[in-house]
Write a protein that holds these residues in place. Sequence first.
Motif, PDB file in Angstrom:
ATOM      1  N   GLU A  29       3.012   4.788   3.129  1.00 51.76           N
ATOM      2  CA  GLU A  29       2.375   3.575   2.783  1.00 51.76           C
ATOM      3  C   GLU A  29       2.306   3.339   1.428  1.00 51.76           C
ATOM      4  O   GLU A  29       2.405   2.087   0.899  1.00 51.76           O
ATOM      5  CB  GLU A  29       0.869   4.150   3.233  1.00 51.76           C
ATOM      6  CG  GLU A  29      -0.260   2.895   3.257  1.00 51.76           C
ATOM      7  CD  GLU A  29       0.233   1.729   3.865  1.00 51.76           C
ATOM      8  OE1 GLU A  29       0.895   1.450   4.917  1.00 51.76           O
ATOM      9  OE2 GLU A  29       0.042   0.530   3.287  1.00 51.76           O
ATOM     10  N   MET A  30       2.335   4.486   0.553  1.00 50.31           N
ATOM     11  CA  MET A  30       2.454   4.126  -1.056  1.00 50.31           C
ATOM     12  C   MET A  30       3.639   3.641  -1.285  1.00 50.31           C
ATOM     13  O   MET A  30       3.955   2.664  -2.122  1.00 50.31           O
ATOM     14  CB  MET A  30       2.446   5.576  -1.753  1.00 50.31           C
ATOM     15  CG  MET A  30       0.681   6.185  -1.977  1.00 50.31           C
ATOM     16  SD  MET A  30       0.746   7.726  -2.706  1.00 50.31           S
ATOM     17  CE  MET A  30      -0.378   7.340  -3.797  1.00 50.31           C
ATOM     18  N   HIS A  79       5.757   1.859   0.545  1.00 48.02           N
ATOM     19  CA  HIS A  79       5.797   0.577   1.236  1.00 48.02           C
ATOM     20  C   HIS A  79       4.865  -0.469  -0.093  1.00 48.02           C
ATOM     21  O   HIS A  79       5.144  -1.494  -0.321  1.00 48.02           O
ATOM     22  CB  HIS A  79       4.938   0.367   2.427  1.00 48.02           C
ATOM     23  CG  HIS A  79       4.728  -1.088   3.007  1.00 48.02           C
ATOM     24  ND1 HIS A  79       5.834  -1.709   3.379  1.00 48.02           N
ATOM     25  CD2 HIS A  79       3.782  -1.865   3.227  1.00 48.02           C
ATOM     26  CE1 HIS A  79       5.363  -2.858   3.953  1.00 48.02           C
ATOM     27  NE2 HIS A  79       4.019  -2.764   3.812  1.00 48.02           N
ATOM     28  N   LYS A  80       3.643  -0.110  -0.495  1.00 47.11           N
ATOM     29  CA  LYS A  80       2.992  -0.646  -1.506  1.00 47.11           C
ATOM     30  C   LYS A  80       3.616  -0.863  -2.748  1.00 47.11           C
ATOM     31  O   LYS A  80       3.614  -2.047  -3.488  1.00 47.11           O
ATOM     32  CB  LYS A  80       1.705  -0.113  -1.683  1.00 47.11           C
ATOM     33  CG  LYS A  80       0.536  -0.695  -2.397  1.00 47.11           C
ATOM     34  CD  LYS A  80      -0.291  -1.491  -1.256  1.00 47.11           C
ATOM     35  CE  LYS A  80      -1.338  -2.314  -2.214  1.00 47.11           C
ATOM     36  NZ  LYS A  80      -1.740  -3.440  -1.481  1.00 47.11           N
ATOM     37  N   GLU A  84       6.495  -3.533  -2.529  1.00 49.37           N
ATOM     38  CA  GLU A  84       5.969  -4.940  -2.979  1.00 49.37           C
ATOM     39  C   GLU A  84       5.677  -5.232  -4.456  1.00 49.37           C
ATOM     40  O   GLU A  84       5.966  -6.226  -4.838  1.00 49.37           O
ATOM     41  CB  GLU A  84       4.692  -5.115  -1.872  1.00 49.37           C
ATOM     42  CG  GLU A  84       4.982  -5.368  -0.547  1.00 49.37           C
ATOM     43  CD  GLU A  84       3.419  -5.275   0.311  1.00 49.37           C
ATOM     44  OE1 GLU A  84       2.431  -5.440  -0.467  1.00 49.37           O
ATOM     45  OE2 GLU A  84       3.491  -5.131   1.543  1.00 49.37           O
ATOM     46  N   LEU A  85       5.058  -4.296  -4.949  1.00 51.40           N
ATOM     47  CA  LEU A  85       4.371  -4.547  -6.176  1.00 51.40           C
ATOM     48  C   LEU A  85       5.579  -4.552  -7.301  1.00 51.40           C
ATOM     49  O   LEU A  85       5.492  -5.335  -8.334  1.00 51.40           O
ATOM     50  CB  LEU A  85       3.418  -3.428  -6.861  1.00 51.40           C
ATOM     51  CG  LEU A  85       2.136  -3.402  -6.206  1.00 51.40           C
ATOM     52  CD1 LEU A  85       1.167  -1.998  -6.275  1.00 51.40           C
ATOM     53  CD2 LEU A  85       1.163  -4.589  -6.637  1.00 51.40           C
ATOM     54  N   ILE A 110      -6.117   2.141  -4.476  1.00 51.80           N
ATOM     55  CA  ILE A 110      -4.673   2.132  -3.581  1.00 51.80           C
ATOM     56  C   ILE A 110      -4.563   3.428  -3.059  1.00 51.80           C
ATOM     57  O   ILE A 110      -4.133   4.304  -3.690  1.00 51.80           O
ATOM     58  CB  ILE A 110      -3.829   1.386  -4.421  1.00 51.80           C
ATOM     59  CG1 ILE A 110      -4.194   0.061  -4.830  1.00 51.80           C
ATOM     60  CG2 ILE A 110      -2.493   1.496  -3.549  1.00 51.80           C
ATOM     61  CD1 ILE A 110      -3.069  -0.571  -5.962  1.00 51.80           C
ATOM     62  N   THR A 148      -0.104  -0.647 -12.340  1.00 50.26           N
ATOM     63  CA  THR A 148      -0.345  -0.017 -11.083  1.00 50.26           C
ATOM     64  C   THR A 148       0.649   0.584 -10.656  1.00 50.26           C
ATOM     65  O   THR A 148       0.849   1.463 -10.052  1.00 50.26           O
ATOM     66  CB  THR A 148      -0.717  -1.158 -10.243  1.00 50.26           C
ATOM     67  OG1 THR A 148      -1.897  -2.004 -10.640  1.00 50.26           O
ATOM     68  CG2 THR A 148      -1.013  -0.715  -8.622  1.00 50.26           C
ATOM     69  N   CYS A 149       1.857   0.028 -10.794  1.00 44.16           N
ATOM     70  CA  CYS A 149       3.440   0.428 -10.440  1.00 44.16           C
ATOM     71  C   CYS A 149       3.676   1.876 -11.233  1.00 44.16           C
ATOM     72  O   CYS A 149       4.039   2.853 -10.494  1.00 44.16           O
ATOM     73  CB  CYS A 149       4.460  -0.487 -10.980  1.00 44.16           C
ATOM     74  SG  CYS A 149       4.736  -1.641  -9.795  1.00 44.16           S
TER      75      CYS A 149
END
Lengths: 213, 109
Positions: free
Chosen positions: A37-38, A40-41, A44-45, A99, A151-152
């Motif tokens: 999931e991380m 995947h996120k 995107e970011l 997140i 965040t990245c």
Amino acid sequence: MATTTNINATRMERLRQNDRLKTARRAHKLLEDKYDEMVHKFTELIKRNRNLRELVEKQLQQALRLYVSASVHMSTNAIDTALASRHHTVTLNCSSQNIMGLTVPHIEIADETLNKDEAILLTTPVNFDDAIRLLQQLTATLIELANIEKTCSMLADEIQKVRRRINSLEYNMIPDIQSKIKFITMKLDENQRETQIRVMKIKDMQSKAETDA
Amino acid sequence: MNNSNKMIAVIGEQTIVKIFRAIGYDCFYDTDPADVVARCQELDAAGYKIILILEKTAAQIAKYLDSRASIAYPIIMPIPDTVTHSHYGMQRLKENMEKAMGIKVGGNL
């Protein structure tokens, strides 16, 4: 390799190791799900991050070039006066977001005000005003980029940690527990066989003694 | 300072970063890596939320930036300057990608 030297080869210990194995396998599965999931996120970011950075770099360079070209024709005092005449304030609203259990910063513009002394505009070069206008337009994008970039960066750090935990469980802890269980099982089987042979031997000796008598 | 909002600061060469004063950012004219690190720590203590550093200067304090990677605030971000565009910001983005995926990405994402 498992260290089997200090293991108590008992059924209780085997039960304990079985519980540990169950927990380790569950943790491994949960961490793998979290990792997926991380990633995947993150994917995107990072795409958004790249696009924003390209945009910000392009516009920022353009604005700074305009400013440098304008400042060549202005004295230091004139620049200082022109900059001081603009009372632009940006108020930020800083909070945090969650997140996948990771607390990341979240900044948004709460209020933006622009008060400028119109008389100064007559004395400043066009490039100078254009540069400032470009920078003003860029503020929101710059703040969004700061959010996403941080965040990245934090996600990348966390993903690395989770991957290390998964690898540690997969290649170290789980095989270690499995070999301990195998060792205890073999040791218990060996003990059982020993006891069985001893009983058979005693029975054999008893029957031999009875025959001799 | 009239334009100060104690939220966004810019560090770099005076000739370049001065303009950020016009849009309400606080400007600090440090270029020596040790001074920049000290300034970042000072700004952190003062409660600044975003610190922008010119790429040329940021590249010299890479270790410090790495040590702050997992700390939420302040967000320290490299920005390009006019002359020497070193793509340091983009390079850090690729490093993050490598750290997360375990592979080096050279081209488009």
